[in-house]
Write a protein that holds these residues in place. Structure first.
Motif, PDB file in Angstrom:
ATOM      1  N   GLN B 174      45.011 -44.014  -9.278  1.00 16.82           N
ATOM      2  CA  GLN B 174      43.590 -43.641  -9.232  1.00 16.82           C
ATOM      3  C   GLN B 174      43.228 -43.356  -7.784  1.00 16.82           C
ATOM      4  OE1 GLN B 174      40.619 -45.754 -11.763  1.00 16.82           O
ATOM      5  NE2 GLN B 174      39.608 -46.267  -9.864  1.00 16.82           N
ATOM      6  N   THR B 176      39.829 -41.673  -5.119  1.00 23.36           N
ATOM      7  CA  THR B 176      38.374 -41.771  -4.984  1.00 23.36           C
ATOM      8  C   THR B 176      37.628 -41.109  -6.135  1.00 23.36           C
ATOM      9  OG1 THR B 176      38.626 -41.774  -2.613  1.00 23.36           O
ATOM     10  CG2 THR B 176      36.462 -41.216  -3.469  1.00 23.36           C
ATOM     11  N   GLU B 177      38.003 -39.880  -6.457  1.00 24.13           N
ATOM     12  CA  GLU B 177      37.282 -39.175  -7.520  1.00 24.13           C
ATOM     13  C   GLU B 177      37.503 -39.805  -8.878  1.00 24.13           C
ATOM     14  OE1 GLU B 177      38.031 -37.421  -4.933  1.00 24.13           O
ATOM     15  OE2 GLU B 177      36.018 -36.656  -4.618  1.00 24.13           O
ATOM     16  N   ALA B 179      37.651 -42.750  -9.563  1.00 29.87           N
ATOM     17  CA  ALA B 179      36.826 -43.934  -9.759  1.00 29.87           C
ATOM     18  C   ALA B 179      35.717 -43.609 -10.749  1.00 29.87           C
ATOM     19  CB  ALA B 179      36.237 -44.393  -8.430  1.00 29.87           C
ATOM     20  N   ASP B 180      35.305 -42.362 -10.760  1.00 29.28           N
ATOM     21  CA  ASP B 180      34.257 -41.938 -11.663  1.00 29.28           C
ATOM     22  C   ASP B 180      34.739 -41.922 -13.106  1.00 29.28           C
ATOM     23  OD1 ASP B 180      31.558 -41.037 -11.781  1.00 29.28           O
ATOM     24  OD2 ASP B 180      32.379 -39.160 -12.536  1.00 29.28           O
ATOM     25  N   ALA B 181      36.022 -41.616 -13.277  1.00 30.21           N
ATOM     26  CA  ALA B 181      36.589 -41.587 -14.624  1.00 30.21           C
ATOM     27  C   ALA B 181      37.095 -42.966 -15.031  1.00 30.21           C
ATOM     28  CB  ALA B 181      37.721 -40.571 -14.687  1.00 30.21           C
ATOM     29  N   GLU B 182      37.088 -43.914 -14.062  1.00 28.43           N
ATOM     30  CA  GLU B 182      37.478 -45.288 -14.373  1.00 28.43           C
ATOM     31  C   GLU B 182      38.822 -45.371 -15.071  1.00 28.43           C
ATOM     32  OE1 GLU B 182      34.496 -48.476 -15.441  1.00 28.43           O
ATOM     33  OE2 GLU B 182      34.182 -46.799 -16.794  1.00 28.43           O
ATOM     34  N   ASN B 185      40.147 -49.067 -15.615  1.00 30.62           N
ATOM     35  CA  ASN B 185      39.446 -49.831 -16.647  1.00 30.62           C
ATOM     36  C   ASN B 185      39.817 -49.333 -18.035  1.00 30.62           C
ATOM     37  OD1 ASN B 185      38.133 -51.524 -14.894  1.00 30.62           O
ATOM     38  ND2 ASN B 185      36.303 -50.257 -14.756  1.00 30.62           N
ATOM     39  N   LEU B 186      39.953 -48.010 -18.124  1.00 28.35           N
ATOM     40  CA  LEU B 186      40.296 -47.400 -19.409  1.00 28.35           C
ATOM     41  C   LEU B 186      41.681 -47.866 -19.860  1.00 28.35           C
ATOM     42  CD1 LEU B 186      39.161 -45.455 -21.424  1.00 28.35           C
ATOM     43  CD2 LEU B 186      39.870 -43.558 -19.993  1.00 28.35           C
ATOM     44  N   GLU B 232      30.487 -31.005 -10.384  1.00 22.99           N
ATOM     45  CA  GLU B 232      29.734 -32.234 -10.138  1.00 22.99           C
ATOM     46  C   GLU B 232      30.546 -33.230  -9.301  1.00 22.99           C
ATOM     47  OE1 GLU B 232      27.166 -35.120 -13.034  1.00 22.99           O
ATOM     48  OE2 GLU B 232      27.832 -33.200 -13.857  1.00 22.99           O
ATOM     49  N   HIS B 233      31.877 -33.168  -9.419  1.00 24.24           N
ATOM     50  CA  HIS B 233      32.699 -34.199  -8.783  1.00 24.24           C
ATOM     51  C   HIS B 233      33.640 -33.689  -7.702  1.00 24.24           C
ATOM     52  CE1 HIS B 233      31.207 -36.876 -11.815  1.00 24.24           C
ATOM     53  NE2 HIS B 233      31.596 -36.042 -12.752  1.00 24.24           N
ATOM     54  N   PHE B 234      33.864 -32.388  -7.638  1.00 20.87           N
ATOM     55  CA  PHE B 234      34.839 -31.856  -6.685  1.00 20.87           C
ATOM     56  C   PHE B 234      34.225 -30.715  -5.879  1.00 20.87           C
ATOM     57  CE2 PHE B 234      37.270 -33.585 -10.207  1.00 20.87           C
ATOM     58  CZ  PHE B 234      38.240 -34.327  -9.557  1.00 20.87           C
ATOM     59  N   VAL B 235      34.872 -30.421  -4.749  1.00 20.52           N
ATOM     60  CA  VAL B 235      34.513 -29.214  -4.016  1.00 20.52           C
ATOM     61  C   VAL B 235      35.251 -28.045  -4.670  1.00 20.52           C
ATOM     62  CG1 VAL B 235      34.771 -28.008  -1.816  1.00 20.52           C
ATOM     63  CG2 VAL B 235      34.107 -30.417  -1.853  1.00 20.52           C
ATOM     64  N   GLY B 252      38.900 -39.743   0.373  1.00 22.70           N
ATOM     65  CA  GLY B 252      38.410 -41.132   0.371  1.00 22.70           C
ATOM     66  C   GLY B 252      38.497 -41.718   1.772  1.00 22.70           C
ATOM     67  N   THR B 253      37.507 -42.533   2.121  1.00 23.92           N
ATOM     68  CA  THR B 253      37.471 -43.130   3.453  1.00 23.92           C
ATOM     69  C   THR B 253      38.088 -44.517   3.431  1.00 23.92           C
ATOM     70  OG1 THR B 253      35.409 -41.964   3.866  1.00 23.92           O
ATOM     71  CG2 THR B 253      35.936 -43.797   5.346  1.00 23.92           C
TER      72      THR B 253
END
Lengths: 331, 425
Positions: B174, B176-177, B179-182, B185-186, B232-235, B252-253
């Motif tokens: 996983q 940085t991005e 993290a939105d799709a989790e 956790n899935l 919405e999530h990527f450049v 990601g930082t």
């Protein structure tokens, strides 16, 4: 509660709803919530109705999956907790509470802990400008009030449930005991339980400490890396959070989590990264923080868990009219 | 046969191994007795040698390690007596090898190669990393997602179905991005993942960067229409002709504290999963690797600048990041759970990395080419050849386990003896 007594919900919801035992439990729950409302309104709190869906929700649930919904082409979430909205609501009132539904698709092994539900409710309280110590004291008084009102108000129901009211006698004998997470880890290690010092108390460890106690107690100062980004880090002790859990006695385990919240924008963004989150998705919340949210402290009491403790139930699902255990398909 | 190519990589040699298996470790047998082989031959498939390729493995004359094995066995040991089984990032692996994340690239996804790779890796009991972005591009495979062959779930199930009991493991990456799709956790709450979780064979990998483009996030080329839903999530940059766009993830930082806490959070939230961390070949890679291990990571993967299976700006491929040899030099010796990747395909480079402190090496492009050559057996044959070479090399060094290799087994023609790696180990 032995392993043999651990039960699962009947597959027919009618059997559960028709049971006299379920009725007694739900009356106990109603009494607890009524007492909470009475106490908090008296203390100047405003009750809000919390949102159920939003673009983001609390990421602080350990290992649990959030539920995505399609909100007109945008991915929204069902609330795993009301935390972000609790903080935002302080723009309207200084002292708020709500009884919030939460949905967390917990890991499958939690189906057997007797204390996890995929859908549950939380009595959420937040106070602007409060310190952790102030809300811990509020929590103590609130819980004692809720339990006492139930013990004195519904003796018949508790008797029907086989719950001895004497179990709650130690509750009012003074402030709850407080131990730090580090002390709890030491205690568990001395007892031969390999608790990690960097993590939450694991379920087994928490059960060990809970079983040893005859009254609720507070565990404070959890390490960073074990909680969400909103718990404030202690400026005097880096790596330690100004938070707490309330643990029920007699093996019933955790009832409530709370903390002093961080409201500093840069700190929140940094902490979001430390918790593996992408700040981009928290935009509405971060915009509010940047404009200025009050500092606060608060907590959330698991309604079904508190009901289980007060009613003396084997499993938390018995405190829900429509129980949903992790991984168990049910109405 | 697939139309995948890998310029700059010994593609033909890899494909030959995918067809012939262990036989490809040798010249064609028909040449036996006719062609005179000896020193000075340039290894097949090698382009310009990098610092790792330039090293030589140097067996000693006197071998106390071989004597010990002789005593143990009661007969003279041969290459067959090398025990390649090791622990790779908390998993029992048949050999010091794992399959690197192949991500969401079209090469791994659309052609079904990701799934073929999962099956073959499972059969061999070799750990498999499922790349970041697989969820965001191909879906997880549950609920509303179309359960395509490229989804995380399909790959995970394919692996779990074929893996021998107690061997191997699946690592779900996983970034940085994601993290939105989790993704984690899935996977952690998925009934399909339970057999792996119950047997301790599921890990989560925090992707902190990659070899081909250190400092950048994931990049893919997509048709304009497909990229629309990702805005919405990527450049999304409309750089290319034919209505195709560049989709970039954020890298990601990280700071020391952010990395430390992310690892602790993984251990806290997923106590039954192993924790892997993938690092780019950054100049502070040694500090980051040590920090990750101290924070509780079971494995730290260092991807040298030679790595990569996907899409990267050419200026990065040619001029950015430390070569793997330099990463290993900066790491300065063994680190528990150190895994490395970058241009792996045969035994020599792999054994050199083990001698420089790695626990196992990762196959990326080579694995993809091998399954492209033969989706059913290609990877197994490539690995069979690699395993034979490892046994030959390790036994030649008078050793019989990968973890006893050390810098004394290497010689560098370019480094004066006084500056060589400390061989006191």
């Amino acid at each position: 509660m032995s392993e043999a007594e651990v039960t699962i919900p009947p597959t027919d919801p009618g059997v559960h709803l028709n049971s006299a035992r379920t009725r007694s439990v739900l009356r106990v729950q109603q009494q607890l919530l009524g007492a909470a409302r009475e106490y908090l309104r008296e203390a100047g709190f405003t009750e809000l109705l919390p949102p159920v869906i939003g673009p983001v929700t609390d990421p602080g649930a350990r290992g649990a999956k959030q539920v995505d919904i399609d909100f007109y082409g945008h991915r929204y979430k069902l609330m795993t907790s009301a935390i972000l909205y609790k903080q935002a609501s302080l723009l309207a009132f200084d002292k708020i509470f709500c009884i919030a539904p939460n949905v967390r698709l917990e890991p499958l092994e939690t189906a057997h802990t007797s204390r996890h539900l995929a859908e549950f409710h939380q009595l959420d309280v937040e106070v602007a400008g409060a310190s952790r110590e102030e809300v811990m004291e509020l929590l103590e008084r609130l819980v004692v009030h809720m339990v006492n009102r139930t013990v004195t108000g519904l003796p018949g129901e508790l008797e029907r449930l086989g719950r001895d009211p004497d179990a709650f006698r130690p509750l009012s004998t003074g402030p709850f005991r407080r131990v730090t997470h580090a002390e709890a880890v030491r205690e568990l290690r001395d007892l031969g339980h390999g608790q990690s010092p960097d993590a939450e108390l694991d379920w087994e460890g928490e059960a060990i400490l809970s079983a040893k106690s005859d009254r609720p107690f507070l565990v404070t100062d959890y390490p960073k890396g074990s909680r969400g980004f909103y718990d404030r880090e202690d400026p005097a002790a880096p790596g330690v959070l100004r938070n707490f859990d309330l643990i029920a006695p007699q093996g019933y385990g955790e009832l409530c989590s709370g903390s002093e919240r961080t409201n500093d924008y840069a700190e929140i963004v940094t902490r979001m990264r430390e918790t593996g989150e992408n700040p981009r998705k928290y935009r509405w919340y971060l915009d509010l923080v940047r404009e200025g949210l009050p500092g606060s402290a608060g907590f959330g009491i698991g309604v079904e868990r508190l009901t289980r403790y007060v009613a003396g139930l084997d499993a938390v699902w018995q405190a829900s009219a429509y129980p949903k255990l992790p991984g168990v398909v049910s109405p | 046969m697939s139309d995948i190519t890998a310029p700059g990589f010994p593609e033909e040699e890899v494909r030959r191994r995918a067809r012939l298996g262990a036989a490809a470790a040798f010249p064609p047998p028909g040449e036996y007795g006719q062609v005179l082989y000896g020193g000075g031959r340039v290894p097949a498939g090698s382009g310009a040698p990098d610092a790792l390729d330039a090293l030589r493995l140097v067996p000693p004359v006197f071998m106390p390690g071989r004597l010990a094995r002789l005593v143990e066995l009661g007969h003279e040991p041969t290459y067959r007596d090398v025990d390649l089984e090791v622990t790779v990032g908390g998993f029992h692996s048949a050999l010091p090898l794992y399959l690197s994340a192949l991500g969401s690239t079209r090469a791994a996804g659309d052609r079904g190669l990701g799934l073929a790779l999962s099956r073959q890796a499972g059969v061999m009991g070799v750990p498999l990393v499922i790349g970041e972005n697989v969820t965001s591009v191909h879906g997880y495979g549950r609920g509303g997602d179309a359960p395509g062959d490229s989804s995380v779930l399909a790959r995970l199930v394919a692996y779990a179905e074929t893996a021998p009991e107690g061997r191997g493991g699946v690592v779900v990456q996983q970034s940085t991005e994601d993290a939105d799709a989790e993704v984690w956790n899935l996977a952690y709450s998925d009934p399909a993942a339970q057999p792996l979780l119950d047997s301790g064979r599921l890990a989560f990998e925090l992707k902190a960067g990659q070899g081909a483009k250190p400092g950048l996030g994931g990049m893919t080329v997509l048709p304009e229409a497909a990229a629309e839903r990702m805005r919405e999530h990527f450049v999304v940059d409309p750089l290319f002709e034919g209505r195709r766009v560049l989709r970039s993830g954020s890298p990601g930082t990280l700071t020391e504290e952010i990395l430390r806490q992310q690892i602790r959070l993984m251990r806290n939230n997923y106590p039954r999963a192993r924790v892997w961390v993938k690092l780019p070949p950054g100049r502070d890679v040694a500090d980051a690797a040590r920090l990750a291990v101290a924070a509780g990571a079971d494995a730290v993967t260092v991807d040298g600048a030679e790595g990569g299976t996907g899409w990267a700006p050419e200026v990065f491929l040619g001029q950015v990041g430390l070569p793997l040899a330099e990463c290993l030099r900066r790491l300065g010796g063994p680190l528990p759970g150190l895994l490395v990747s970058g241009g792996m395909w045969e035994g020599g480079r792999a054994v050199k990395c083990l001698a420089l402190g790695a626990t196992a090496v990762g196959l990326g492009r080579a694995a993809l080419l091998a399954v492209a050559e033969d989706p059913r057996q290609g990877l197994a044959r490539l690995v069979e050849c690699l395993a034979l070479e490892m046994r030959l090399l390790i036994s030649a060094l008078g050793k019989y386990r990968p973890d006893v290799l050390g810098p004394e087994d290497l010689w560098s023609p370019s480094v004066p003896p006084s500056n060589r790696l400390d061989s006191s180990r």
